[in-house]
Design an enzyme around this catalytic site. Sequence first.
Site, PDB file in Angstrom:
ATOM      1  N   CYS A 130       0.959  -1.437   0.116  1.00  0.00           N
ATOM      2  CA  CYS A 130       0.006  -0.193  -0.166  1.00  0.00           C
ATOM      3  C   CYS A 130       0.948   1.102  -0.005  1.00  0.00           C
ATOM      4  O   CYS A 130       1.498   1.732   0.892  1.00  0.00           O
ATOM      5  CB  CYS A 130      -1.009  -0.093   1.441  1.00  0.00           C
ATOM      6  SG  CYS A 130      -1.857   1.508   1.555  1.00  0.00           S
ATOM      7  N   CYS A 133      -0.013   3.970   2.425  1.00  0.00           N
ATOM      8  CA  CYS A 133       0.429   3.550   3.806  1.00  0.00           C
ATOM      9  C   CYS A 133       1.909   3.698   4.061  1.00  0.00           C
ATOM     10  O   CYS A 133       2.434   4.199   5.049  1.00  0.00           O
ATOM     11  CB  CYS A 133      -0.158   2.288   4.118  1.00  0.00           C
ATOM     12  SG  CYS A 133      -1.851   1.788   3.429  1.00  0.00           S
ATOM     13  N   ASP A 134       2.607   2.910   3.321  1.00  0.00           N
ATOM     14  CA  ASP A 134       4.032   2.585   3.444  1.00  0.00           C
ATOM     15  C   ASP A 134       4.967   3.393   2.769  1.00  0.00           C
ATOM     16  O   ASP A 134       6.252   3.572   3.085  1.00  0.00           O
ATOM     17  CB  ASP A 134       4.359   1.342   3.275  1.00  0.00           C
ATOM     18  CG  ASP A 134       3.324   0.487   4.123  1.00  0.00           C
ATOM     19  OD1 ASP A 134       2.990   0.941   5.229  1.00  0.00           O
ATOM     20  OD2 ASP A 134       3.110  -0.787   4.096  1.00  0.00           O
TER      21      ASP A 134
HETATM   22  P1  FAD Z   1     -10.594  -6.303   6.034  1.00  0.00           P
HETATM   23  O1  FAD Z   1      -9.772  -5.706   6.808  1.00  0.00           O
HETATM   24  O2  FAD Z   1      -9.971  -7.228   4.907  1.00  0.00           O
HETATM   25  O3  FAD Z   1     -11.321  -7.325   6.952  1.00  0.00           O
HETATM   26  C1  FAD Z   1     -12.165  -8.582   6.522  1.00  0.00           C
HETATM   27  C2  FAD Z   1     -12.738  -9.230   7.542  1.00  0.00           C
HETATM   28  O4  FAD Z   1     -13.686 -10.092   7.112  1.00  0.00           O
HETATM   29  C3  FAD Z   1     -11.795 -10.130   8.405  1.00  0.00           C
HETATM   30  O5  FAD Z   1     -12.447 -10.077   9.776  1.00  0.00           O
HETATM   31  C4  FAD Z   1     -11.928 -11.431   7.665  1.00  0.00           C
HETATM   32  O6  FAD Z   1     -11.261 -12.667   8.406  1.00  0.00           O
HETATM   33  C5  FAD Z   1     -13.235 -11.646   7.440  1.00  0.00           C
HETATM   34  N1  FAD Z   1     -13.821 -12.582   6.391  1.00  0.00           N
HETATM   35  C6  FAD Z   1     -13.236 -12.452   5.005  1.00  0.00           C
HETATM   36  N2  FAD Z   1     -13.771 -13.454   4.388  1.00  0.00           N
HETATM   37  C7  FAD Z   1     -14.668 -14.157   5.391  1.00  0.00           C
HETATM   38  C8  FAD Z   1     -15.663 -15.138   5.144  1.00  0.00           C
HETATM   39  N3  FAD Z   1     -15.917 -15.763   4.001  1.00  0.00           N
HETATM   40  N4  FAD Z   1     -16.473 -15.368   6.146  1.00  0.00           N
HETATM   41  C9  FAD Z   1     -16.329 -14.683   7.440  1.00  0.00           C
HETATM   42  N5  FAD Z   1     -15.506 -13.603   7.669  1.00  0.00           N
HETATM   43  C10 FAD Z   1     -14.709 -13.339   6.372  1.00  0.00           C
HETATM   44  N6  FAD Z   1      -4.822   1.327   5.508  1.00  0.00           N
HETATM   45  C11 FAD Z   1      -4.760   2.396   5.981  1.00  0.00           C
HETATM   46  O7  FAD Z   1      -5.712   3.157   6.019  1.00  0.00           O
HETATM   47  N7  FAD Z   1      -3.546   2.679   6.564  1.00  0.00           N
HETATM   48  C12 FAD Z   1      -2.546   1.905   6.676  1.00  0.00           C
HETATM   49  O8  FAD Z   1      -1.578   2.023   7.075  1.00  0.00           O
HETATM   50  C13 FAD Z   1      -2.738   0.666   5.631  1.00  0.00           C
HETATM   51  N8  FAD Z   1      -1.595  -0.209   5.947  1.00  0.00           N
HETATM   52  C14 FAD Z   1      -1.682  -1.594   5.287  1.00  0.00           C
HETATM   53  C15 FAD Z   1      -0.923  -2.527   5.389  1.00  0.00           C
HETATM   54  C16 FAD Z   1      -1.159  -3.783   4.872  1.00  0.00           C
HETATM   55  C17 FAD Z   1      -0.088  -4.662   4.989  1.00  0.00           C
HETATM   56  C18 FAD Z   1      -2.222  -4.259   4.360  1.00  0.00           C
HETATM   57  C19 FAD Z   1      -2.676  -5.578   3.777  1.00  0.00           C
HETATM   58  C20 FAD Z   1      -3.397  -3.381   4.182  1.00  0.00           C
HETATM   59  C21 FAD Z   1      -3.139  -1.898   4.801  1.00  0.00           C
HETATM   60  N9  FAD Z   1      -4.210  -0.971   4.752  1.00  0.00           N
HETATM   61  C22 FAD Z   1      -3.977   0.279   5.244  1.00  0.00           C
HETATM   62  C23 FAD Z   1      -5.496  -1.182   4.162  1.00  0.00           C
HETATM   63  C24 FAD Z   1      -6.599  -1.432   5.229  1.00  0.00           C
HETATM   64  O9  FAD Z   1      -6.154  -2.469   6.024  1.00  0.00           O
HETATM   65  C25 FAD Z   1      -7.856  -1.801   4.478  1.00  0.00           C
HETATM   66  O10 FAD Z   1      -8.261  -0.927   3.826  1.00  0.00           O
HETATM   67  C26 FAD Z   1      -8.952  -2.244   5.716  1.00  0.00           C
HETATM   68  O11 FAD Z   1      -8.540  -3.328   6.647  1.00  0.00           O
HETATM   69  C27 FAD Z   1     -10.169  -2.689   4.984  1.00  0.00           C
HETATM   70  O12 FAD Z   1     -11.108  -3.004   5.951  1.00  0.00           O
HETATM   71  P2  FAD Z   1     -12.350  -4.036   5.636  1.00  0.00           P
HETATM   72  O13 FAD Z   1     -13.119  -4.242   7.153  1.00  0.00           O
HETATM   73  O14 FAD Z   1     -13.001  -3.727   4.448  1.00  0.00           O
HETATM   74  O15 FAD Z   1     -11.731  -5.386   5.428  1.00  0.00           O
END
Ligand code: FAD
Length: 304
Positions: A130, A133-134
């Site tokens: 990202c 982010c980084d």
């Molecule tokens: P996710 O965080 O992906 O959560 C998905 C959830 O759904 C999890 O609980 C997972 O277990 C669950 N799940 C998935 N499939 C199923 C299923 N079939 N059944 C039940 N549960 C399921 N964003 C920033 O703003 N700042 C940062 O510094 C930043 N750094 C990042 C660094 C890394 C290495 C990564 C990978 C991402 C980073 N991001 C950052 C992006 C940020 O993490 C995401 O935009 C954010 O977490 C998305 O949130 P979400 O709730 O949509 O999904």
Amino acid sequence: PFDVLVVGGGPAGAAAAIYAARKGVRTGLVAERFGGQVMDTVGIENFISVPYTEGPKLAASLEQHVREYEVELITSQRAAGLRQSELIEVPLESGAVLKSRSVILATGARWRELNVPGEAEYRTRGVAYCPHCDGPFFKGKRVAVVGGGNSGIEAAIDLAGIVEHVTVLEFADSLRADEVLQRKARSMGNIDIIMNARTTAVLGDGSKVTGLQYTDRTSGKAQHLEVAGIFVQIGLVPNTEFLQGSEVERTRTGEVIIDSRGATSMAGVFAAGDATTVPYKQIIISMGAGATAALGAFDHLIRS
Ligand code: FAD
């Protein structure tokens, strides 16, 4: 049965569950791993009002905040489908079936990985996914971006303003990015673009990334690039495979299509965060989208 069932426990799911529970409706949250992608993040510097935090710490506060409310938390369980019956049903891989009057999909996404030696070992120690982010962690250093699509070239342009030099590696013999982005990248003095490059390994000194290895696909020769950071930009895959066969419409790449209130094409089903067509994928954006979807679901409940 629940009034609102949230599927996913990342920032979007946590925000949705809190907003729903605060309306006094029966709320459940099912997730494979609470915290989602945040659990894989080290430093977070763009979660507004918190100048610096770390992934596991933010995930723990998310869970603590959710637990302040009457939310039935079901973790270590994966949703396996979604169907309309008398209520909306979410079958789990374990065989159980959860029932709810409305459902909020917040299953997030995962970065497509290179799957080369060193990538997993140096993840968060130079291997990044990202740029928003980084990027700032590599100020004044040389970095590589793997992938010449829109996200790769956007990342290169973004990073070029922060780091010393960016090398873009594209597997194919041409870039897939929009012409306007390519022109912008070529106009910047510190971006090199290498075509026909198959990245084969991430190199490091045991504690951090020192470079990468690639094969020039035209000559077949192995090449070496010295960089402190490698941004992998070869696609974001939404965790929406379990919706195959449901009424929920998705894009070609699997993103759940939502409107401005978080509603999907299936009545009573809302969605938020990285699993959807929301334009930018960030923690703060996912949280806002989770709140929107919960308010959208509540609106639906009081009208039906
Ligand atoms: P996710 O965080 O992906 O959560 C998905 C959830 O759904 C999890 O609980 C997972 O277990 C669950 N799940 C998935 N499939 C199923 C299923 N079939 N059944 C039940 N549960 C399921 N964003 C920033 O703003 N700042 C940062 O510094 C930043 N750094 C990042 C660094 C890394 C290495 C990564 C990978 C991402 C980073 N991001 C950052 C992006 C940020 O993490 C995401 O935009 C954010 O977490 C998305 O949130 P979400 O709730 O949509 O999904």
